[in-house]
Design a protein around this motif. Structure first.
Motif, mmCIF file in Angstrom:
data_model
loop_
_atom_site.group_PDB
_atom_site.id
_atom_site.type_symbol
_atom_site.label_atom_id
_atom_site.label_comp_id
_atom_site.label_asym_id
_atom_site.label_seq_id
_atom_site.Cartn_x
_atom_site.Cartn_y
_atom_site.Cartn_z
ATOM 1 N N ALA A 139 72.322 131.270 104.437
ATOM 2 C CA ALA A 139 73.634 131.647 104.847
ATOM 3 C C ALA A 139 73.800 133.192 104.908
ATOM 4 C CB ALA A 139 74.777 130.814 104.368
ATOM 5 N N LEU A 140 73.423 133.707 103.833
ATOM 6 C CA LEU A 140 73.458 135.011 103.797
ATOM 7 C C LEU A 140 72.896 135.798 104.983
ATOM 8 C CD1 LEU A 140 74.478 137.863 102.243
ATOM 9 C CD2 LEU A 140 72.344 137.665 101.016
ATOM 10 N N ILE A 141 71.751 135.287 105.311
ATOM 11 C CA ILE A 141 70.896 135.940 106.401
ATOM 12 C C ILE A 141 71.449 135.830 107.574
ATOM 13 C CG2 ILE A 141 68.575 135.575 107.740
ATOM 14 C CD1 ILE A 141 67.361 134.921 104.848
ATOM 15 N N GLN A 142 72.089 134.610 107.689
ATOM 16 C CA GLN A 142 72.767 134.406 109.094
ATOM 17 C C GLN A 142 74.035 135.315 109.299
ATOM 18 O OE1 GLN A 142 74.064 130.322 109.940
ATOM 19 N NE2 GLN A 142 74.693 130.837 112.080
ATOM 20 N N ASN A 143 74.751 135.272 108.156
ATOM 21 C CA ASN A 143 75.845 136.424 108.072
ATOM 22 C C ASN A 143 75.364 137.834 108.206
ATOM 23 O OD1 ASN A 143 78.387 134.860 107.641
ATOM 24 N ND2 ASN A 143 77.394 134.173 105.923
ATOM 25 N N LEU A 144 74.342 138.179 107.605
ATOM 26 C CA LEU A 144 73.908 139.486 108.050
ATOM 27 C C LEU A 144 73.536 139.798 109.195
ATOM 28 C CD1 LEU A 144 71.740 140.271 104.553
ATOM 29 C CD2 LEU A 144 73.830 141.102 104.982
ATOM 30 N N GLU A 145 73.052 138.960 109.930
ATOM 31 C CA GLU A 145 72.582 138.872 111.358
ATOM 32 C C GLU A 145 74.062 139.098 112.173
ATOM 33 O OE1 GLU A 145 68.837 136.082 111.939
ATOM 34 O OE2 GLU A 145 70.645 135.516 112.678
ATOM 35 N N ASP A 146 75.073 138.181 111.833
ATOM 36 C CA ASP A 146 76.449 138.331 112.660
ATOM 37 C C ASP A 146 76.898 139.403 112.434
ATOM 38 O OD1 ASP A 146 75.905 135.664 113.469
ATOM 39 O OD2 ASP A 146 77.368 134.656 112.067
ATOM 40 N N TRP A 147 76.902 140.112 111.320
ATOM 41 C CA TRP A 147 77.572 141.406 110.936
ATOM 42 C C TRP A 147 76.895 142.747 111.388
ATOM 43 C CZ3 TRP A 147 77.853 139.643 105.317
ATOM 44 C CH2 TRP A 147 79.004 138.690 105.058
ATOM 45 N N GLY A 148 75.608 142.396 112.189
ATOM 46 C CA GLY A 148 75.063 143.408 112.769
ATOM 47 C C GLY A 148 74.035 144.280 111.677
ATOM 48 N N LEU A 149 73.963 143.796 110.342
ATOM 49 C CA LEU A 149 73.029 144.485 109.351
ATOM 50 C C LEU A 149 71.623 144.428 109.277
ATOM 51 C CD1 LEU A 149 76.044 143.790 106.641
ATOM 52 C CD2 LEU A 149 75.474 145.980 108.049
ATOM 53 N N ILE A 150 71.280 143.023 109.947
ATOM 54 C CA ILE A 150 70.014 143.123 110.276
ATOM 55 C C ILE A 150 69.543 142.587 111.525
ATOM 56 C CG2 ILE A 150 69.627 142.659 107.602
ATOM 57 C CD1 ILE A 150 69.115 139.443 108.266
ATOM 58 N N ASN A 163 89.042 134.383 113.237
ATOM 59 C CA ASN A 163 87.849 133.889 113.865
ATOM 60 C C ASN A 163 86.683 134.656 113.666
ATOM 61 O OD1 ASN A 163 88.625 131.376 115.062
ATOM 62 N ND2 ASN A 163 89.421 132.539 116.762
ATOM 63 N N THR A 164 87.142 136.083 113.556
ATOM 64 C CA THR A 164 85.999 137.121 113.335
ATOM 65 C C THR A 164 85.696 137.353 111.870
ATOM 66 O OG1 THR A 164 87.590 138.762 113.220
ATOM 67 C CG2 THR A 164 86.557 138.352 115.338
ATOM 68 N N ILE A 165 86.630 136.722 110.960
ATOM 69 C CA ILE A 165 86.444 136.873 109.558
ATOM 70 C C ILE A 165 85.846 135.631 108.973
ATOM 71 C CG2 ILE A 165 87.663 137.129 107.385
ATOM 72 C CD1 ILE A 165 89.818 138.832 108.923
ATOM 73 N N LEU A 166 86.586 134.416 109.102
ATOM 74 C CA LEU A 166 86.196 133.164 108.680
ATOM 75 C C LEU A 166 85.420 132.284 109.726
ATOM 76 C CD1 LEU A 166 89.141 131.703 106.641
ATOM 77 C CD2 LEU A 166 87.012 132.606 105.624
ATOM 78 N N THR A 167 84.287 132.697 109.846
ATOM 79 C CA THR A 167 83.196 131.919 110.708
ATOM 80 C C THR A 167 82.643 130.843 110.109
ATOM 81 O OG1 THR A 167 81.535 133.352 110.231
ATOM 82 C CG2 THR A 167 82.524 134.304 111.928
ATOM 83 N N ILE A 168 81.785 129.988 110.811
ATOM 84 C CA ILE A 168 81.029 128.967 110.053
ATOM 85 C C ILE A 168 80.209 129.289 109.066
ATOM 86 C CG2 ILE A 168 79.566 126.922 110.426
ATOM 87 C CD1 ILE A 168 81.344 126.640 112.963
ATOM 88 N N PRO A 169 79.309 130.430 109.342
ATOM 89 C CA PRO A 169 78.124 130.946 108.364
ATOM 90 C C PRO A 169 79.166 131.630 107.121
ATOM 91 C CG PRO A 169 77.619 131.598 110.594
ATOM 92 C CD PRO A 169 78.878 130.992 110.723
ATOM 93 N N VAL A 170 80.323 132.187 107.176
ATOM 94 C CA VAL A 170 80.860 132.636 106.121
ATOM 95 C C VAL A 170 81.493 131.582 105.335
ATOM 96 C CG1 VAL A 170 83.122 133.763 105.255
ATOM 97 C CG2 VAL A 170 81.672 134.812 107.037
ATOM 98 N N LEU A 171 81.959 130.247 105.784
ATOM 99 C CA LEU A 171 82.379 129.234 105.220
ATOM 100 C C LEU A 171 81.313 128.554 104.328
ATOM 101 C CD1 LEU A 171 84.851 127.457 107.668
ATOM 102 C CD2 LEU A 171 85.349 128.639 105.733
ATOM 103 N N SER A 172 80.057 128.495 105.107
ATOM 104 C CA SER A 172 78.938 127.788 104.485
ATOM 105 C C SER A 172 78.398 128.805 103.146
ATOM 106 C CB SER A 172 77.747 127.967 105.665
ATOM 107 O OG SER A 172 76.513 127.435 104.981
ATOM 108 N N MET A 173 78.322 129.993 103.336
ATOM 109 C CA MET A 173 77.878 130.942 102.322
ATOM 110 C C MET A 173 79.138 130.577 101.167
ATOM 111 S SD MET A 173 76.969 134.964 102.388
ATOM 112 C CE MET A 173 78.562 135.512 102.751
ATOM 113 N N THR A 174 80.392 130.650 101.408
ATOM 114 C CA THR A 174 81.365 130.580 100.318
ATOM 115 C C THR A 174 81.160 129.154 99.773
ATOM 116 O OG1 THR A 174 82.844 131.820 101.692
ATOM 117 C CG2 THR A 174 83.913 130.357 100.012
#
Length: 146
Positions: free
Chosen positions: A76-87, A118-129
């Motif tokens: 989930a962290l990897i997916q969020n980092l992709e979504d946030w443009g960090l990796i 929608n830009t803050i609470l995405t499905i990957p953020v919910l999963s990681m949480t």
């Protein structure tokens, strides 16, 4: 047998996450990406393992649940980092004829006052949480009874 509310709470979180992912894909029609499937592979067994452990009062269920939650949290962290443009987006996360790209922002809240979420609470953020909460609840030090 020992009752532990933290085990019940972890189970409820895993159950809500499991039912939520099924709702998003089967009712709302959101197609899961590759990383979403891997997170499901980690979360769905947690709902069963933690449920059985909570109902039986078996704290050793944590031994089986923590590695699954840890793997799910990393994915989930990897997916969020992709979504946030960090990796950069992984090659497996790009869309082709059979898969969905991992960076598609599915709108959870519709329009109106909650549309900004929608830009803050995405499905990957919910999963990681959910994974982090489960890890926290299962890792919380217990007092040993004498």
């Amino acid at each position: 047998m020992s009752r532990d509310n933290r085990l019940y709470a972890a189970w409820v979180i895993a159950l809500i996450a499991t039912l939520g992912s099924l709702y998003f894909s089967n009712i709302l029609g959101f197609k899961p990406c590759v990383l979403c499937w891997y997170q499901r592979v980690a979360m769905y067994p947690l709902a069963v393992i933690l449920g059985i452990g909570a109902l039986r009062g078996d704290l050793s269920a944590r031994v089986y649940a923590l590695p699954l939650a840890g793997v799910g949290a990393v994915i989930a962290l990897i997916q969020n980092l992709e979504d946030w443009g960090l990796i950069p987006v992984l090659k497996a996360c790009t869309a082709d004829a059979t898969t969905v790209a991992c960076d598609i922002p599915w709108p959870l809240w519709g329009g109106g006052a909650l549309a900004g979420l929608n830009t803050i609470l995405t499905i990957p953020v919910l999963s990681m949480t959910a994974f982090i909460l489960i890890i926290g609840l299962l890792s919380w030090r217990r007092n040993r009874s004498i």
